[in-house]
Design a protein around this motif. Structure first.
Motif, PDB file in Angstrom:
ATOM      1  N   ASP A 132     -33.364 -15.873  58.622  1.00 37.03           N
ATOM      2  CA  ASP A 132     -32.972 -14.493  58.351  1.00 37.03           C
ATOM      3  C   ASP A 132     -34.213 -13.596  58.435  1.00 37.03           C
ATOM      4  OD1 ASP A 132     -30.334 -15.359  57.970  1.00 37.03           O
ATOM      5  OD2 ASP A 132     -30.706 -15.789  55.867  1.00 37.03           O
ATOM      6  N   LEU A 134     -36.963 -13.991  56.595  1.00 33.11           N
ATOM      7  CA  LEU A 134     -38.158 -14.738  56.195  1.00 33.11           C
ATOM      8  C   LEU A 134     -38.817 -15.325  57.434  1.00 33.11           C
ATOM      9  CD1 LEU A 134     -40.028 -16.093  54.105  1.00 33.11           C
ATOM     10  CD2 LEU A 134     -38.353 -17.934  53.933  1.00 33.11           C
ATOM     11  N   ILE A 145     -41.539 -11.096  54.873  1.00 35.12           N
ATOM     12  CA  ILE A 145     -40.136 -10.898  54.545  1.00 35.12           C
ATOM     13  C   ILE A 145     -39.779  -9.475  54.925  1.00 35.12           C
ATOM     14  CG2 ILE A 145     -38.391 -10.776  52.724  1.00 35.12           C
ATOM     15  CD1 ILE A 145     -39.893 -12.932  51.233  1.00 35.12           C
ATOM     16  N   ARG A 200     -41.835 -18.795  44.109  1.00 34.98           N
ATOM     17  CA  ARG A 200     -40.529 -18.138  43.956  1.00 34.98           C
ATOM     18  C   ARG A 200     -40.691 -16.654  43.647  1.00 34.98           C
ATOM     19  NH1 ARG A 200     -37.855 -22.877  40.199  1.00 34.98           N
ATOM     20  NH2 ARG A 200     -36.691 -23.995  41.833  1.00 34.98           N
ATOM     21  N   LEU A 203     -41.719 -14.751  46.738  1.00 35.57           N
ATOM     22  CA  LEU A 203     -40.668 -14.628  47.733  1.00 35.57           C
ATOM     23  C   LEU A 203     -39.634 -13.581  47.341  1.00 35.57           C
ATOM     24  CD1 LEU A 203     -40.055 -18.380  48.693  1.00 35.57           C
ATOM     25  CD2 LEU A 203     -41.258 -16.642  50.024  1.00 35.57           C
ATOM     26  N   ASP A 206     -34.533 -12.083  47.016  1.00 40.27           N
ATOM     27  CA  ASP A 206     -33.708 -12.477  48.162  1.00 40.27           C
ATOM     28  C   ASP A 206     -33.926 -13.929  48.577  1.00 40.27           C
ATOM     29  OD1 ASP A 206     -32.514 -10.013  48.345  1.00 40.27           O
ATOM     30  OD2 ASP A 206     -33.936  -9.241  49.829  1.00 40.27           O
ATOM     31  N   TYR A 207     -35.117 -14.474  48.285  1.00 41.94           N
ATOM     32  CA  TYR A 207     -35.439 -15.798  48.790  1.00 41.94           C
ATOM     33  C   TYR A 207     -35.922 -16.784  47.739  1.00 41.94           C
ATOM     34  CZ  TYR A 207     -34.771 -13.964  53.449  1.00 41.94           C
ATOM     35  OH  TYR A 207     -34.198 -13.419  54.566  1.00 41.94           O
ATOM     36  N   CYS A 210     -34.169 -20.052  47.518  1.00 45.11           N
ATOM     37  CA  CYS A 210     -34.306 -21.019  48.615  1.00 45.11           C
ATOM     38  C   CYS A 210     -34.935 -22.321  48.127  1.00 45.11           C
ATOM     39  CB  CYS A 210     -35.190 -20.432  49.724  1.00 45.11           C
ATOM     40  SG  CYS A 210     -34.362 -19.195  50.744  1.00 45.11           S
ATOM     41  N   ALA A 223     -31.406 -22.529  52.880  1.00 48.06           N
ATOM     42  CA  ALA A 223     -31.400 -21.147  53.380  1.00 48.06           C
ATOM     43  C   ALA A 223     -30.088 -20.867  54.077  1.00 48.06           C
ATOM     44  CB  ALA A 223     -32.562 -20.938  54.340  1.00 48.06           C
ATOM     45  N   ASN A 227     -27.618 -21.221  50.978  1.00 50.91           N
ATOM     46  CA  ASN A 227     -28.234 -20.508  49.858  1.00 50.91           C
ATOM     47  C   ASN A 227     -27.309 -19.480  49.246  1.00 50.91           C
ATOM     48  OD1 ASN A 227     -30.424 -19.962  48.119  1.00 50.91           O
ATOM     49  ND2 ASN A 227     -31.025 -18.214  49.349  1.00 50.91           N
TER      50      ASN A 227
END
Length: 228
Positions: A132, A134, A145, A200, A203, A206-207, A210, A223, A227
């Motif tokens: 996406d 990332l 990102i 985390r 990121l 949004d991520y 993951c 992902a 996810n």
């Protein structure tokens, strides 16, 4: 340690493959039918697949088509291992997306050499990982990102790289520590948790999901649709 999927319904050949590849320290998962292999691939990822053509359930070509149709699987090297030795059979397998085709009977030394070659080629080609918004550039050690840079420490980047290169797989804590900190690491295992928490946070919302915790095992990187 590369994970290799073996799908072969002949018990003797499957055991020969396992004994041969275990001697090279590969992580193996094997099935004697196409349907179980398909079910496994809907949830997991491997580094290379060895497929027989004539299988109960789904045949090897059907599994190959599925692998090439799924974004998280499509770059997996696939070796067709088959008694079908006609030129048209080989052409069909290669046209469907197989990376190599070896006919039975085969030399285990040649098989091992072909597997090493396929794994080397796949790792050389894997310089960019994009999920996406990332973006991870493995050579330049850049993480973005939505085109915004994410500043990571050396170990955070190594951790993210190893997780992202093994999507969907529950990676044991010990393996992560060995790969990121080295086999001679003598610090506390909580170092891994601290780096995961920091990663985390960096990121963002949004991520950060993951990187999932797997109870009594370690961590898994997921992902896209996984996810959700």
């Amino acid at each position: 340690m590369p994970k290799i999927l073996i799908v072969e319904d002949d018990e003797n050949i499957r055991q020969l493959l396992k004994l041969t590849l275990q001697s090279y320290q590969y992580d193996l998962v094997d099935f004697d039918n196409g349907q179980d292999a398909y079910d496994y691939l809907t949830k997991e990822v491997v580094d290379l697949a060895i497929l027989d053509v004539m299988l109960p359930g789904m045949n090897g070509y059907d599994i190959l088509k599925y692998i090439r149709s799924i974004p998280r699987l499509k770059d997996i090297p696939v070796l067709i291992l088959s008694a079908k030795d006609k030129e048209l059979d080989k052409i069909m397998g290669l046209d469907l997306g197989a990376d190599d085709y070896l006919t039975k009977p085969f030399s285990v030394l040649e098989l091992a050499a072909r597997i090493r070659s396929l794994l080397r080629r796949s790792k050389k080609d894997e310089k960019i990982i994009q999920i996406d918004k990332l973006f991870i550039d493995l050579d330049k050690r850049i993480v973005k990102i939505d085109d915004k840079s994410v500043e990571l420490t050396f170990k955070e980047f190594e951790l993210l790289k190893y997780l992202a290169k093994n999507p969907g797989r529950a990676i044991p804590r010990e393996e992560l520590i060995n790969q990121v900190w080295g086999y001679d690491f003598i610090g506390e295992s909580r170092t891994l948790d601290v780096h995961v928490n920091s990663l985390r946070k960096k990121l963002g919302s949004d991520y950060n999901n993951c990187i999932q915790s797997v109870r009594q095992v370690g961590y898994r990187f997921v992902a896209g649709e996984q996810n959700a």
